[in-house]
Design a protein around this motif. Structure first.
Motif, PDB file in Angstrom:
ATOM      1  N   ARG A  44      -7.652  -7.530   1.657  1.00 30.18           N
ATOM      2  CA  ARG A  44      -8.570  -7.682   2.788  1.00 30.18           C
ATOM      3  C   ARG A  44      -8.343  -9.041   3.444  1.00 30.18           C
ATOM      4  NH1 ARG A  44      -8.936  -3.207   1.677  1.00 30.18           N
ATOM      5  NH2 ARG A  44     -10.714  -1.932   1.043  1.00 30.18           N
TER       6      ARG A  44
ATOM      7  N   GLU B 159      -2.974   0.270  -3.851  1.00 34.38           N
ATOM      8  CA  GLU B 159      -4.109   1.045  -3.338  1.00 34.38           C
ATOM      9  C   GLU B 159      -4.672   0.472  -2.035  1.00 34.38           C
ATOM     10  OE1 GLU B 159      -6.860   1.328  -6.637  1.00 34.38           O
ATOM     11  OE2 GLU B 159      -5.535   2.697  -7.734  1.00 34.38           O
TER      12      GLU B 159
ATOM     13  N   LYS C  81       0.834  -1.203   0.000  1.00 37.69           N
ATOM     14  CA  LYS C  81       0.000   0.000   0.000  1.00 37.69           C
ATOM     15  C   LYS C  81       0.872   1.257   0.000  1.00 37.69           C
ATOM     16  CE  LYS C  81      -3.736   2.222   2.491  1.00 37.69           C
ATOM     17  NZ  LYS C  81      -4.659   2.196   3.621  1.00 37.69           N
TER      18      LYS C  81
ATOM     19  N   SER D 254      -7.342   4.865 -11.563  1.00 30.88           N
ATOM     20  CA  SER D 254      -6.003   4.392 -11.176  1.00 30.88           C
ATOM     21  C   SER D 254      -5.020   4.618 -12.313  1.00 30.88           C
ATOM     22  CB  SER D 254      -6.016   2.890 -10.852  1.00 30.88           C
ATOM     23  OG  SER D 254      -7.024   2.553  -9.936  1.00 30.88           O
TER      24      SER D 254
ATOM     25  N   SER E 146      -4.026  -2.900  -7.302  1.00 27.93           N
ATOM     26  CA  SER E 146      -4.825  -3.125  -6.089  1.00 27.93           C
ATOM     27  C   SER E 146      -3.952  -3.102  -4.840  1.00 27.93           C
ATOM     28  CB  SER E 146      -5.553  -4.474  -6.172  1.00 27.93           C
ATOM     29  OG  SER E 146      -6.520  -4.441  -7.186  1.00 27.93           O
ATOM     30  N   LYS E 147      -2.825  -3.787  -4.907  1.00 29.50           N
ATOM     31  CA  LYS E 147      -1.935  -3.811  -3.734  1.00 29.50           C
ATOM     32  C   LYS E 147      -1.480  -2.396  -3.387  1.00 29.50           C
ATOM     33  CE  LYS E 147      -0.037  -8.484  -4.356  1.00 29.50           C
ATOM     34  NZ  LYS E 147       1.169  -9.261  -4.739  1.00 29.50           N
TER      35      LYS E 147
ATOM     36  N   GLU F  43     -18.648  -6.064  -3.742  1.00 30.27           N
ATOM     37  CA  GLU F  43     -17.953  -5.397  -4.856  1.00 30.27           C
ATOM     38  C   GLU F  43     -18.815  -5.290  -6.105  1.00 30.27           C
ATOM     39  OE1 GLU F  43     -14.918  -3.915  -4.476  1.00 30.27           O
ATOM     40  OE2 GLU F  43     -15.391  -4.465  -2.413  1.00 30.27           O
TER      41      GLU F  43
ATOM     42  N   LEU G 299      -9.098  -7.297  -3.701  1.00 32.02           N
ATOM     43  CA  LEU G 299     -10.194  -6.728  -4.490  1.00 32.02           C
ATOM     44  C   LEU G 299      -9.604  -6.022  -5.696  1.00 32.02           C
ATOM     45  CD1 LEU G 299     -12.100  -5.013  -1.502  1.00 32.02           C
ATOM     46  CD2 LEU G 299     -12.271  -7.401  -2.283  1.00 32.02           C
TER      47      LEU G 299
ATOM     48  N   PRO H 164      -9.102  -2.783  -8.156  1.00 33.35           N
ATOM     49  CA  PRO H 164      -9.144  -1.347  -7.847  1.00 33.35           C
ATOM     50  C   PRO H 164     -10.592  -0.852  -7.919  1.00 33.35           C
ATOM     51  CG  PRO H 164      -7.425  -1.831  -9.462  1.00 33.35           C
ATOM     52  CD  PRO H 164      -8.209  -3.095  -9.286  1.00 33.35           C
ATOM     53  N   GLU H 165     -10.909   0.149  -7.094  1.00 34.37           N
ATOM     54  CA  GLU H 165     -12.282   0.662  -7.075  1.00 34.37           C
ATOM     55  C   GLU H 165     -12.687   1.262  -8.409  1.00 34.37           C
ATOM     56  OE1 GLU H 165     -12.309   2.832  -3.283  1.00 34.37           O
ATOM     57  OE2 GLU H 165     -14.493   2.971  -3.586  1.00 34.37           O
TER      58      GLU H 165
ATOM     59  N   ARG I 262      -5.951  -2.555  -1.399  1.00 34.33           N
ATOM     60  CA  ARG I 262      -7.200  -3.300  -1.587  1.00 34.33           C
ATOM     61  C   ARG I 262      -7.078  -4.750  -1.106  1.00 34.33           C
ATOM     62  NH1 ARG I 262     -11.969  -1.327  -2.493  1.00 34.33           N
ATOM     63  NH2 ARG I 262     -12.480  -2.388  -4.455  1.00 34.33           N
TER      64      ARG I 262
END
Ligand code: GDP
Ligand code: MN
Ligand code: MN
Ligand code: MN
Length: 244
Positions: A53, A49, A18, A130, A46-47, A84, A122, A124-125, A51
């Motif tokens: 969990r 950011e 992150k 991104s 994702s990592k 998601e 997860l 990326p949102e 994400r």
């Protein structure tokens, strides 16, 4: 006409955490030129950011419990998929969903490969956002595609697809171009971002190669905006699935 392109792995990228700047990690290991296109695996986006969990942090709702029982899956994983997703298209024999950012895929793209045991990753949102943020941090003018490995209906095998993009139009419009007999093309829209992502994914590999970034050199600029995600009202397959 595209005469030739070359693809290059970016070597030596570390395990991503992150807050890491993917732009800096890439441009310090690879001498980018203006116009190079960079493909980055969604896993590392994702990592970066945050994400990741813990599976144990999810409390399954009734629906997740029922779907999980049917599929023989961990109900906490199913709960993560539901959270998601904006719509569930199929809940058996696998979970086919629409993610909150509009991508149709299995399990909302939640990944358990290349993440530590007990954890899930997860998507990326908002992968296009991104891509845009990474692109802004680059010292060169380079379009960016965020890829994920996905299965496809009707065909065996997974391929890389584009789930986010910035600095290019993901679709190339051939309408109005003429074929070799002078006939005008009427409907051909080419998914260039997926074509590029597919080849980049081939170089990245799926396992432990630690090569989540590929530089593509020699492409023309695909200017313009646009999306690859078909709006619900145009998607006949989705309409059939939704009516079930
Ligand atoms: P996905 O297609 O986005 O789901 O990503 P994959 O899990 O298939 O991984 C694609 C590539 O990225 C593979 O070469 C992995 O070994 C690599 N990879 C995954 N996580 C990391 C990481 O944290 N650091 C590095 N350097 N490579 C990673
Ligand atoms: Mn993976
Ligand atoms: Mn993935
Ligand atoms: Mn992959």
């Amino acid at each position: 006409m595209i005469e030739s392109v070359s693809l290059h792995l970016v070597r030596g990228l570390p395990v991503i955490n992150k807050g890491d700047s993917l732009a800096d990690l890439i441009q310090s290991r690879f001498e980018l030129l203006d116009g190079d296109l960079i493909c980055i695996a969604s896993t590392v986006v994702s990592k970066s950011e945050g994400r990741v969990r813990e599976l144990s942090s999810y409390t399954p709702c009734e629906r997740a419990l029922a779907i999980a029982k049917n599929l023989g899956k961990d109900p906490r994983f199913v709960q993560a998929v539901l959270e998601e997703s904006s719509e569930i298209l199929l809940d058996r024999p696998f979970l086919l969903v629409v993610t909150r950012f509009g991508h149709v895929c299995v399990n909302a793209g939640i990944d358990q490969s290349n993440v530590p045991p007990g954890k899930i990753l997860l998507l990326p949102e908002n992968p296009s956002l991104s891509a845009e943020m990474i692109r802004r941090e680059l010292n060169r003018d380079c379009p960016v595609i965020i890829t994920d490995t996905c299965g496809r209906p009707f065909r065996f095998g997974v391929t890389g697809v584009a789930i986010g993009w910035s600095g290019l139009s993901p679709i190339r419009d051939w309408r109005e171009a003429t074929d070799i007999h002078g006939r005008k093309l009427e409907i051909t829209l080419e998914a260039v971002a997926d074509e590029i992502a597919g080849m980049a994914n081939l170089l990245m590999g799926e396992a432990g190669d630690s090569t989540p970034a590929v530089v593509v050199r020699g492409l023309p600029r695909f200017d313009g905006g646009g999306s690859m995600f078909m709006p619900e009202e145009q998607d006949v397959i989705r309409a059939i699935l939704s009516s079930k």
